[in-house]
Design an enzyme around this catalytic site. Structure first.
Site, mmCIF file in Angstrom:
data_model
loop_
_atom_site.group_PDB
_atom_site.id
_atom_site.type_symbol
_atom_site.label_atom_id
_atom_site.label_comp_id
_atom_site.label_asym_id
_atom_site.label_seq_id
_atom_site.Cartn_x
_atom_site.Cartn_y
_atom_site.Cartn_z
ATOM 1 N N HIS A 228 -81.885 -13.077 -66.676
ATOM 2 C CA HIS A 228 -82.578 -14.263 -66.120
ATOM 3 C C HIS A 228 -81.998 -14.647 -64.760
ATOM 4 O O HIS A 228 -82.028 -15.828 -64.385
ATOM 5 C CB HIS A 228 -82.509 -15.467 -67.065
ATOM 6 C CG HIS A 228 -82.818 -15.139 -68.484
ATOM 7 N ND1 HIS A 228 -84.088 -15.186 -69.004
ATOM 8 C CD2 HIS A 228 -82.016 -14.716 -69.497
ATOM 9 C CE1 HIS A 228 -84.058 -14.828 -70.274
ATOM 10 N NE2 HIS A 228 -82.814 -14.522 -70.597
ATOM 11 N N SER B 251 -84.453 -10.434 -35.438
ATOM 12 C CA SER B 251 -85.586 -11.345 -35.317
ATOM 13 C C SER B 251 -85.900 -11.524 -33.836
ATOM 14 O O SER B 251 -85.018 -11.412 -32.984
ATOM 15 C CB SER B 251 -85.213 -12.685 -35.947
ATOM 16 O OG SER B 251 -85.928 -13.733 -35.328
ATOM 17 N N LYS C 66 -80.120 -13.228 -36.914
ATOM 18 C CA LYS C 66 -80.741 -12.565 -38.065
ATOM 19 C C LYS C 66 -80.497 -11.058 -38.151
ATOM 20 O O LYS C 66 -80.459 -10.369 -37.154
ATOM 21 C CB LYS C 66 -82.272 -12.802 -38.047
ATOM 22 C CG LYS C 66 -82.694 -14.197 -38.403
ATOM 23 C CD LYS C 66 -82.337 -14.618 -39.811
ATOM 24 C CE LYS C 66 -83.298 -14.121 -40.854
ATOM 25 N NZ LYS C 66 -84.642 -14.649 -40.771
ATOM 26 N N GLU D 254 -88.069 -4.583 -47.875
ATOM 27 C CA GLU D 254 -89.250 -5.444 -48.048
ATOM 28 C C GLU D 254 -90.532 -4.622 -47.949
ATOM 29 O O GLU D 254 -91.491 -4.835 -48.692
ATOM 30 C CB GLU D 254 -89.249 -6.553 -46.998
ATOM 31 C CG GLU D 254 -88.174 -7.590 -47.255
ATOM 32 C CD GLU D 254 -88.007 -8.546 -46.080
ATOM 33 O OE1 GLU D 254 -88.984 -8.818 -45.364
ATOM 34 O OE2 GLU D 254 -86.872 -9.016 -45.873
#
Ligand code: ARG
Length: 461
Positions: free
Chosen positions: A155, A276, A282, A289
């Site tokens: 979980h 970024s 970043k 992804e």
């Protein structure tokens, strides 16, 4: 002019022509198409359906076309309806009437059913090789981390101590099944449809066993309608890719989490991350992804194939031309994902201290505390309940099980003695989990050894 002009009184509408054409995407099967045609021509010659010299001329002609396409000397005609028509027309250009004999006792329906099978057989060999490389990469990383303690989760809540090796080896096991799922599907696909003709077989005395043998199939497909009208093998193989991508996507999702500041368990190599355009600080895990994103796309390809087939009456229907773009897309994108994922994993930096630090919080040794009481004679349910109370007390006092004083333990049960601290030490908790397949360094080393043995066998097969 179209091949079938004899039956028609008008030229095909240009839009329909373009709409019907599949050469833009089936041209990639030209090698398989020519290989199939060569086997067919050899068999026609051997069976006396065409003259031996004609058969030889066709085989030489086809080999020449193959070479010219490979070297780029011969360009594909984008106006051809498909790769089958293109190769046949080119052969006729080169050989005249002899070229026109190639299509005796054959239809594009059995031809295309053959070509896709041959193409998939080749393409999935590449994918399987990549899967083995990925399993090996995981094993190599795991070998360095059999003692690297991290929290295991259920979980997404810290649950019990495991190692980084044990965690990532899970994916090696999944990938091993992905590999064998492909083997299974390829094995079922290993029957030759050539000779099914348009649907009903042929009146010529062909030898289907011979073409099956020449093309390295186990046997010919038993039923000629079945030979031309199913694409279940595309669906099975696409399904194998969808499951493989699901695994890769879960792994990617974990990497995305792990390289966030909230976890910082790992850091991606600069070559496998992106920046970024606005935020100078970043470092983004775009690769993982994109793999997660592309997984949806492969599911889409699978859905395309399933939906395409569900309402088509027997035997061949033009709907089935849509099979190629879907399965090719699934193959291309899965390959891309594997090819990027492997070096990304290899170069990833593991922050052991951060994992260890996270493992020290969250009471992941609570089960071990309960097991300690069980060893001292308490029934497990009572031990479980008592430990829960201890955890609640620690939370209230901002302590951990390691820092809770012995008196507090003994207030709860006289069974606790000084050795409780040794029993809940994370290294102990880990070492003691030595059941088969468990987290202890010893058990994990056995797992790696088994995997490497399996890998070696698969690489040799
Ligand atoms: N391009 C076609 C396909 O991919 C080849 C088979 C055409 N057969 C036919 N009867 N129109 O399905």
């Amino acid at each position: 002019m179209a091949l079938w002009a004899g039956r028609f009184s008008k030229e095909e509408d240009e839009t329909v022509n373009a709409f019907n054409s599949s050469i833009a995407f089936d041209a990639r099967m030209y090698r398989q198409d020519i290989r199939g045609s060569i086997a067919h021509a050899v068999m026609l010659g051997e069976c006396g359906i065409i003259e031996q010299e004609e058969s030889e001329a066709i085989v030489t002609g086809l080999a020449g076309i193959l070479e010219d396409l490979d070297t780029g000397k011969l360009k594909l005609d984008p106006n051809a309806e498909d790769i089958h028509m293109f190769v046949e027309a080119e052969l006729t250009n080169r050989l005249g009437d002899t070229g026109k004999r190639l299509h005796t006792a054959r239809s594009r329906n059995d031809q295309v059913a053959l070509d896709i099978r041959l193409y998939l057989r080749d393409a999935f060999q590449d994918i399987q090789k990549l899967i083995l490389t990925l399993i090996k990469t995981i094993c190599e990383t795991a070998q360095q981390h059999t003692e690297t303690i991290m929290p295991g989760y259920t979980h997404l809540q810290r649950a019990q101590p495991i190692t980084f090796a044990h965690h990532i080896l899970t994916y090696a096991q999944m990938l091993k099944r992905d590999y064998s799922r492909i083997d299974d599907a390829i094995d079922r696909m290993n029957e030759c449809p050539l000779g099914s003709g348009a649907l009903a077989g042929t009146t010529y005395p062909i030898d289907r066993n011979r073409t099956a043998e020449l093309l390295h199939f186990r046997k010919p497909v038993e039923n000629s309608l079945d030979g031309v009208s199913d694409r279940d093998f595309c669906i099975e193989l696409c399904n194998a890719l969808a499951i493989l991508m699901m695994h890769l996507s879960r792994f990617s999702e974990e990497i995305i989490l792990w390289c966030s500041w909230e976890f910082k368990f790992i850091e991606l190599d600069d070559a496998y991350a992106t920046g970024s355009s606005i935020m100078p600080q970043k470092k983004n895990p775009d690769v993982t992804e994109l793999i997660r994103g592309k997984t949806g796309r492969i599911y889409g390809d699978l859905m395309t194939l399933l939906s395409m087939m569900k309402g088509t009456p027997l035997a061949y229907n033009k709907d089935m031309q849509e099979d190629k773009e879907a399965i090719f897309d699934a193959i291309d994108n899965t390959k891309l994902c594997l090819k990027t994922f492997i070096p990304m994993l290899k170069t990833m930096q593991v922050y052991k201290e951060n994992m260890r630090h996270a493992a020290a919080k969250g009471f992941i040794n609570a089960t071990d505390c309960a097991d300690y009481l069980v060893r001292k004679g308490m029934p497990f349910r009572d031990a479980y309940k008592l430990t829960g109370t201890l955890v609640a007390e620690c939370i209230q006092k901002n302590l951990t099980l390691e820092t809770l004083p012995l008196e507090e333990y003994q207030n709860m049960s006289p069974l606790f003695t000084e050795d409780i601290y040794q029993a809940i030490n994370l290294e102990t908790c880990l070492k003691e989990r030595k059941s088969y397949g468990a987290s202890s360094p010893e058990a994990v080393r056995i797992q790696i050894e088994h995997l490497l043995n399996d890998l070696q066998k698969l690489e040799q097969s």
